[in-house]
Write an enzyme that holds these catalytic residues in place. Sequence first.
Site, PDB file in Angstrom:
ATOM      1  N   GLU A 125      -5.581  41.742  70.880  1.00  0.00           N
ATOM      2  CA  GLU A 125      -6.832  41.488  70.028  1.00  0.00           C
ATOM      3  C   GLU A 125      -7.486  42.266  70.585  1.00  0.00           C
ATOM      4  O   GLU A 125      -9.486  42.125  70.718  1.00  0.00           O
ATOM      5  CB  GLU A 125      -6.881  39.767  70.827  1.00  0.00           C
ATOM      6  CG  GLU A 125      -6.976  39.732  72.383  1.00  0.00           C
ATOM      7  CD  GLU A 125      -5.827  38.372  72.528  1.00  0.00           C
ATOM      8  OE1 GLU A 125      -4.645  38.921  71.625  1.00  0.00           O
ATOM      9  OE2 GLU A 125      -5.772  37.961  73.615  1.00  0.00           O
ATOM     10  N   ASN A 126      -7.029  42.753  71.600  1.00  0.00           N
ATOM     11  CA  ASN A 126      -8.068  44.604  72.042  1.00  0.00           C
ATOM     12  C   ASN A 126      -8.242  45.381  70.728  1.00  0.00           C
ATOM     13  O   ASN A 126      -9.109  45.788  71.145  1.00  0.00           O
ATOM     14  CB  ASN A 126      -7.537  45.108  73.492  1.00  0.00           C
ATOM     15  CG  ASN A 126      -6.075  45.365  73.313  1.00  0.00           C
ATOM     16  OD1 ASN A 126      -5.389  44.530  72.975  1.00  0.00           O
ATOM     17  ND2 ASN A 126      -6.143  46.695  73.869  1.00  0.00           N
TER      18      ASN A 126
END
Lengths: 239, 218
Positions: B47-48
Amino acid sequence: MAGFDKVVSSYEEAMAGLEDNMTVIAGGFGLCGIPENLIAEIKRKGTKGLTLVSNNCGVDDFGLGILLPDRQIKKIIASYVGENAEFERQMMSGELEVELTPQGTLAEKMRAGGAGIPAFYTATGYGTPVAEGKEERQFNGRNYILEEAITGDFAIVKAWKADRYGNLVYRKTARNFNPLAATAGKITVVEVEEIVEPGELDPDQIHTPGIYVDRLILGTFEKRIEQRTTRPTSDNADK
Amino acid sequence: MALSREQIAQRVAQELQDGYYVNLGIGIPTLVANFVPEGIEVMLQSENGLLGMGQFPTEEEIDADLINAGKQTVTMATGASIFDSAESFAMIRGGHVDLTVLGAFEVDVNGNIASYMIPGKLIKGMGGAMDLVAGADNIIVTMTHASKHGVSKLLTRCTLPLTGKGCIKKVLTDLAFIEIKDGKFHLLERAPGVSIDEIVKLTEGELVVPEHVPEMTF
């Protein structure tokens, strides 16, 4: 500075006008893609009472963590904190106000702030402590909460390359929150590893158009790694 | 015997399907990547801002600009893409990720999950977990069934601050594979050699036990 040329020559000039009690939005995820020299300049300036908006708060001696010992941060809005002891101490003693915000909501708050959208509904956080005091509404039978946008007096951003007009290109996962932060600052300051002449970057490949950028400075970076994980060199497998 | 961390990951991996985009949380969920069944391709979302996460780098390949959501250095798989955090959570919130696997402290019969905070003890933040549970339809929670003192983590009602409300349908513990529906836990499978009695004893919330409960196979 002339015309669209955004380049400044010193970090002092880059952060000029930052005053006590302002709000600063910072790009970066963990220690990856953080504007490390702009943070160091805030420490040098000694500006206090700041509200910081950033996914994390660095570690004890690097990133935003270096603003903690002199109590420069009054409040932090972040999704994940506590990689450092001083942070925990200040949070527990109430010296530091912490507003925990879901990561996607934090990103969208910046995006909305930069895009002139004052608030948005999201299902994230419904029925949790995050929803306390927020408007709730149903759409198509699903529950949402109203989250407000964030803008900053300053946004501090790390990109990989720029042209002198402030068109930016990021590198790998150092992109993260940086393009969003860049849109949401009244004054957006960007530090980069390389500055080229206008026309040298392919317009199709630009991640942040120069319109969002007010000041641009060339820096050198430590790029500290938080979790150094490797596999043995002998393993040539693809997966 | 209760499942090991690896066996929990291995059982989750059996739920993977060819062409799945998958988000794996920190801890046991990360191990699922080691057990992707033969002949199946999945793409891991971090999710980064990375879709197509590869294995850890060699010492020579280490790149400070390339990490996963656990802040570990990683590589990119063939066909990977990179994007900013708003785009990443558009994928997650918009329901584009096919399977999300994450850990928890507690779940309850109404599909509530508590995974991010123990007041007075652990206050590090939710990271992307609240977005993940709110946005995904297909979520598997991996956790131990009970604390080491025998206190159940599958409850009538979560006691800790919630990460998400009414969003969990499947839980894989070291003892059992459980479905949540109609305000009850339903026992789907049990770990090899674990008795139904033991599972019932360590499940505080109402548990529906069908006549036949198969053992997990690996």
